[in-house]
Write an enzyme that holds these catalytic residues in place. Structure first.
Site, PDB file in Angstrom:
ATOM      1  N   GLY A   1       0.803  -1.211   0.000  1.00 43.40           N
ATOM      2  CA  GLY A   1       0.000   0.000   0.000  1.00 43.40           C
ATOM      3  C   GLY A   1       0.840   1.267   0.000  1.00 43.40           C
ATOM      4  O   GLY A   1       0.365   2.315   0.401  1.00 43.40           O
ATOM      5  N   GLY A   2       2.091   1.150  -0.444  1.00 38.68           N
ATOM      6  CA  GLY A   2       2.913   2.347  -0.611  1.00 38.68           C
ATOM      7  C   GLY A   2       3.787   2.705   0.576  1.00 38.68           C
ATOM      8  O   GLY A   2       4.577   3.645   0.503  1.00 38.68           O
TER       9      GLY A   2
ATOM     10  N   GLU B   1      12.948  -3.200  -7.800  1.00 36.20           N
ATOM     11  CA  GLU B   1      12.267  -3.391  -9.082  1.00 36.20           C
ATOM     12  C   GLU B   1      12.573  -2.219  -9.986  1.00 36.20           C
ATOM     13  O   GLU B   1      12.851  -1.122  -9.488  1.00 36.20           O
ATOM     14  CB  GLU B   1      10.740  -3.334  -8.876  1.00 36.20           C
ATOM     15  CG  GLU B   1      10.073  -4.597  -8.510  1.00 36.20           C
ATOM     16  CD  GLU B   1       8.562  -4.416  -8.383  1.00 36.20           C
ATOM     17  OE1 GLU B   1       7.942  -5.431  -8.106  1.00 36.20           O
ATOM     18  OE2 GLU B   1       8.009  -3.310  -8.536  1.00 36.20           O
TER      19      GLU B   1
ATOM     20  N   TYR C   1      11.550   0.965 -11.859  1.00 32.06           N
ATOM     21  CA  TYR C   1      10.517   1.924 -11.486  1.00 32.06           C
ATOM     22  C   TYR C   1       9.793   2.438 -12.722  1.00 32.06           C
ATOM     23  O   TYR C   1      10.430   2.843 -13.696  1.00 32.06           O
ATOM     24  CB  TYR C   1      11.145   3.101 -10.719  1.00 32.06           C
ATOM     25  CG  TYR C   1      10.158   4.181 -10.343  1.00 32.06           C
ATOM     26  CD1 TYR C   1       9.149   3.911  -9.418  1.00 32.06           C
ATOM     27  CD2 TYR C   1      10.223   5.450 -10.904  1.00 32.06           C
ATOM     28  CE1 TYR C   1       8.233   4.891  -9.059  1.00 32.06           C
ATOM     29  CE2 TYR C   1       9.315   6.443 -10.546  1.00 32.06           C
ATOM     30  CZ  TYR C   1       8.323   6.159  -9.628  1.00 32.06           C
ATOM     31  OH  TYR C   1       7.424   7.128  -9.274  1.00 32.06           O
TER      32      TYR C   1
ATOM     33  N   LYS D   1      -6.708   5.847  -2.071  1.00 28.77           N
ATOM     34  CA  LYS D   1      -7.541   6.011  -3.255  1.00 28.77           C
ATOM     35  C   LYS D   1      -8.630   7.031  -2.977  1.00 28.77           C
ATOM     36  O   LYS D   1      -9.182   7.061  -1.879  1.00 28.77           O
ATOM     37  CB  LYS D   1      -8.173   4.663  -3.633  1.00 28.77           C
ATOM     38  CG  LYS D   1      -7.142   3.648  -4.125  1.00 28.77           C
ATOM     39  CD  LYS D   1      -7.715   2.239  -4.231  1.00 28.77           C
ATOM     40  CE  LYS D   1      -6.612   1.248  -4.553  1.00 28.77           C
ATOM     41  NZ  LYS D   1      -6.941  -0.118  -4.104  1.00 28.77           N
TER      42      LYS D   1
ATOM     43  N   ASN E   1      -4.458  -8.614  -2.897  1.00 33.57           N
ATOM     44  CA  ASN E   1      -5.252  -8.360  -1.704  1.00 33.57           C
ATOM     45  C   ASN E   1      -6.179  -9.542  -1.477  1.00 33.57           C
ATOM     46  O   ASN E   1      -6.912  -9.934  -2.385  1.00 33.57           O
ATOM     47  CB  ASN E   1      -6.051  -7.074  -1.848  1.00 33.57           C
ATOM     48  CG  ASN E   1      -5.143  -5.888  -2.081  1.00 33.57           C
ATOM     49  OD1 ASN E   1      -4.106  -5.747  -1.425  1.00 33.57           O
ATOM     50  ND2 ASN E   1      -5.482  -5.054  -3.038  1.00 33.57           N
TER      51      ASN E   1
ATOM     52  N   ARG F   1      -8.812  -9.979   0.448  1.00 31.63           N
ATOM     53  CA  ARG F   1     -10.019  -9.572   1.164  1.00 31.63           C
ATOM     54  C   ARG F   1     -11.010  -8.935   0.191  1.00 31.63           C
ATOM     55  O   ARG F   1     -10.680  -8.709  -0.972  1.00 31.63           O
ATOM     56  CB  ARG F   1      -9.628  -8.502   2.188  1.00 31.63           C
ATOM     57  CG  ARG F   1      -8.933  -7.332   1.498  1.00 31.63           C
ATOM     58  CD  ARG F   1      -8.740  -6.105   2.325  1.00 31.63           C
ATOM     59  NE  ARG F   1      -8.433  -4.976   1.482  1.00 31.63           N
ATOM     60  CZ  ARG F   1      -7.222  -4.634   1.045  1.00 31.63           C
ATOM     61  NH1 ARG F   1      -6.174  -5.354   1.389  1.00 31.63           N
ATOM     62  NH2 ARG F   1      -7.056  -3.598   0.263  1.00 31.63           N
TER      63      ARG F   1
ATOM     64  N   VAL G   1     -12.596  -1.976  -0.502  1.00 37.14           N
ATOM     65  CA  VAL G   1     -13.457  -0.786  -0.395  1.00 37.14           C
ATOM     66  C   VAL G   1     -14.210  -0.580  -1.709  1.00 37.14           C
ATOM     67  O   VAL G   1     -15.415  -0.323  -1.723  1.00 37.14           O
ATOM     68  CB  VAL G   1     -12.610   0.471  -0.070  1.00 37.14           C
ATOM     69  CG1 VAL G   1     -13.481   1.727  -0.090  1.00 37.14           C
ATOM     70  CG2 VAL G   1     -11.900   0.332   1.266  1.00 37.14           C
TER      71      VAL G   1
HETATM   72  C1  MV4 Z   1       5.659   0.970  -8.092  1.00 32.95           C
HETATM   73  C2  MV4 Z   1       5.542   2.148  -8.847  1.00 32.95           C
HETATM   74  C3  MV4 Z   1       6.342   2.263  -9.955  1.00 32.95           C
HETATM   75  N1  MV4 Z   1       7.201   1.282 -10.284  1.00 32.95           N
HETATM   76  N2  MV4 Z   1       6.523   0.013  -8.462  1.00 32.95           N
HETATM   77  C4  MV4 Z   1       2.593   2.211  -4.637  1.00 32.95           C
HETATM   78  C5  MV4 Z   1       1.778   1.298  -3.799  1.00 32.95           C
HETATM   79  C6  MV4 Z   1       2.502   0.017  -3.753  1.00 32.95           C
HETATM   80  N3  MV4 Z   1       1.574  -1.053  -3.838  1.00 32.95           N
HETATM   81  C7  MV4 Z   1       3.414   0.046  -4.919  1.00 32.95           C
HETATM   82  N4  MV4 Z   1       3.367   1.371  -5.467  1.00 32.95           N
HETATM   83  C8  MV4 Z   1       4.043   1.699  -6.576  1.00 32.95           C
HETATM   84  N5  MV4 Z   1       4.914   0.754  -7.009  1.00 32.95           N
HETATM   85  C9  MV4 Z   1       7.267   0.190  -9.533  1.00 32.95           C
HETATM   86  N6  MV4 Z   1       8.137  -0.767  -9.863  1.00 32.95           N
HETATM   87  C10 MV4 Z   1       4.638   3.123  -8.431  1.00 32.95           C
HETATM   88  C11 MV4 Z   1       3.896   2.906  -7.284  1.00 32.95           C
HETATM   89  C12 MV4 Z   1       3.007   3.974  -6.936  1.00 32.95           C
HETATM   90  C13 MV4 Z   1       1.626   3.816  -6.994  1.00 32.95           C
HETATM   91  C14 MV4 Z   1       1.027   2.627  -7.392  1.00 32.95           C
HETATM   92  C15 MV4 Z   1      -0.346   2.510  -7.429  1.00 32.95           C
HETATM   93  C16 MV4 Z   1      -1.148   3.588  -7.091  1.00 32.95           C
HETATM   94  C17 MV4 Z   1      -0.592   4.760  -6.698  1.00 32.95           C
HETATM   95  C18 MV4 Z   1       0.793   4.901  -6.638  1.00 32.95           C
HETATM   96  C19 MV4 Z   1       1.358   6.114  -6.261  1.00 32.95           C
HETATM   97  C20 MV4 Z   1       2.725   6.248  -6.193  1.00 32.95           C
HETATM   98  C21 MV4 Z   1       3.535   5.173  -6.517  1.00 32.95           C
END
Ligand code: MV4
Length: 449
Positions: A168-169, A204, A206, A241, A294, A296, A299
């Site tokens: 969840g970040g 990972e 990005y 969200k 997830n 579960r 929301v």
């Molecule tokens: C990332 C990404 C970009 N590249 N992984 C944010 C929540 C977590 N579950 C993983 N996240 C991210 N992973 C890679 N390799 C960007 C995010 C991300 C993000 C992902 C989904 C929804 C909102 C986000 C906001 C900032 C970063």
């Protein structure tokens, strides 16, 4: 095939999701037990349930997260099953295992599967083995700065460092060049250790401007599995969200079929059962990569319910009784478009909580409008829990009509006495880029400029 009768369910949750589960229980003729903290005596889920038990003081750690208290309530009321909702104990493998040991059916997947998905390194490895695409990255937790450097040069910058116990970040760091790698790695590890008592991190490639697309699945306990299409969840702020929609404005039927088939196949491989969600990052070139699973109900499940006509909670309960899935993939169609706005008791500008008494409350109606909430006029929003007080959900034939319907609904929605995110949703609905479906997870950062 059905091997377990569920006549009475304890809902180990509060707020709108507790009420949501109770609605379906009532329709199914299942008795319900609400649990509540001392701060929630006047809560709606307590009134809706057939029985209610106080499980402790206001702080979640002493009530909604208090496993002995909840199990005692389940024993005293002689329930057959526990529905955990989302948040709180919904993804606690420990809780699921204790329920199982006490002969109370936990409405969700097996404890081992919950534990595996909670460990993001293991989840990633499992998904690779199940044929799910993941981003280039470390196959295991990072052991040394040298290993990180070697992998990063292989992958190419930018890379992201993520906590294995996170999700969840929480506990993520973006690294843009080799010279900042070692320091960022150390920071990520110590942050992860402090936050999750587990310093394991992985890396990972990005993606700069991804979309967050997730696939809803339903799997029974006999190896049958279907997907219910995707949800678009890119509009978020600080990993919370703000609104979700189904279907995604950018997913084609072919892409949906491909992502769905990958998720369904993975569920079969890992012996997944009950409702689940595969979170993917979608790149600008259409490639998608597994992020997290997830285990579960979520929301945002209503947008999927609106476009498929499936009752996800009913399916969860049926699956928990040991019944077969009642439909096959071919029975499922995506019809129209649905949007959900999360209405939070928050300052819409500062995003700080705004608890207090709701002095006036009016909810919209009309065709294609649904409101999932647990608040009412005169209700006092307690400061102890999540700030979401309602979900406003619309369904219409097209995305354009759904946005219009949401705007009309937001116009008549009244919540007085506290601040809410309603004004923010009105602005998003009026935004040209949102209306065009042209956005990524960076939307809110750019929106505020
Ligand atoms: C990332 C990404 C970009 N590249 N992984 C944010 C929540 C977590 N579950 C993983 N996240 C991210 N992973 C890679 N390799 C960007 C995010 C991300 C993000 C992902 C989904 C929804 C909102 C986000 C906001 C900032 C970063």
């Amino acid at each position: 095939m059905s091997n377990r009768e569920i006549r009475k369910i304890l809902i180990a949750n509060r707020g709108e999701i507790a009420c949501r589960v109770i609605w379906t229980c009532k329709e199914m003729g299942i008795k319900t037990v609400a649990v509540h903290s001392e701060a929630d005596r006047e809560a709606l889920h307590v009134r809706y349930a057939d029985e209610a038990i106080c499980i402790g003081p206001a702080p979640s750690a002493q009530s909604y997260l208090n496993i002995p208290s909840i199990i005692s309530a389940a024993e005293i009321t002689n329930v057959d099953a526990v529905h955990p909702g989302y948040g709180f104990l919904a993804e606690s493998a420990t809780f699921a295992k204790i329920c199982e040991d006490c002969n109370i059916k936990f409405i969700g997947p097996r404890p081992e599967v919950i534990a595996m998905m909670g460990d993001k390194v293991e989840a990633r490895r499992t998904m690779v083995a199940a044929g799910v695409p993941v981003l280039p990255g470390s196959p295991d937790a990072i052991e040394s700065p040298e290993e990180a450097k070697r992998l990063a040069l292989e992958i190419g910058f930018p890379i992201i460092v993520k906590a294995s116990a996170g999700g969840g970040g929480r506990g993520m760091r973006i690294v843009r060049s080799a010279d900042e790698l070692e320091s960022q790695l150390e920071l990520a590890q110590s942050e992860a250790l402090a936050a999750f008592k587990n310093g394991a991190v992985y890396i990972e490639r990005y993606i700069e401007r991804p979309r967050h697309i997730e696939i809803q699945v339903l799997a029974d306990e006999h190896g049958n599995c279907i997907h219910l299409g995707e949800r678009e969840c890119s509009i978020q702020r600080r990993h919370q969200k703000l609104l979700e929609e189904a279907p995604s404005p950018v997913i084609t039927p072919e892409q949906r079929e491909k992502m769905g088939a990958i998720a369904v196949n993975a569920c079969r491989e890992i012996g997944y059962s009950n409702a689940g969600t595969f979170e993917f990052l979608l790149d600008e070139d259409g490639s998608f990569y597994f992020m997290e699973m997830n285990t579960r109900v979520q929301v945002e499940h209503p947008v999927t319910e609106m476009v498929t006509l499936a009752d996800i909670v009913r399916n969860q309960i049926r699956i928990a009784t040991g019944e077969d899935l009642q439909y096959s993939q071919d029975d499922l169609q995506i019809r129209g478009h649905s949007i959900e706005c999360r209405i939070n008791a928050e300052d819409p500008v500062k995003f700080t909580p705004s608890p207090g008494k709701i002095t006036a409350f009016n909810i919209p109606g009309g065709p294609g409008v649904r409101v999932d909430t647990a608040v009412y006029p005169g209700y006092v929003v307690p400061p102890y829990y999540d700030s979401m007080i309602a979900k406003l959900i619309v369904h219409a034939r097209t995305r354009e009509l759904a946005i219009n319907r949401m705007q009309r609904a937001l116009d008549v929605m009244v919540v007085e006495g506290i601040k809410t995110t309603i004004p923010l949703h009105k602005k998003i609905m009026a935004d040209k880029r949102f209306q065009a479906g042209d956005f990524s997870t960076k939307f809110m950062e750019e929106f505020e400029l």
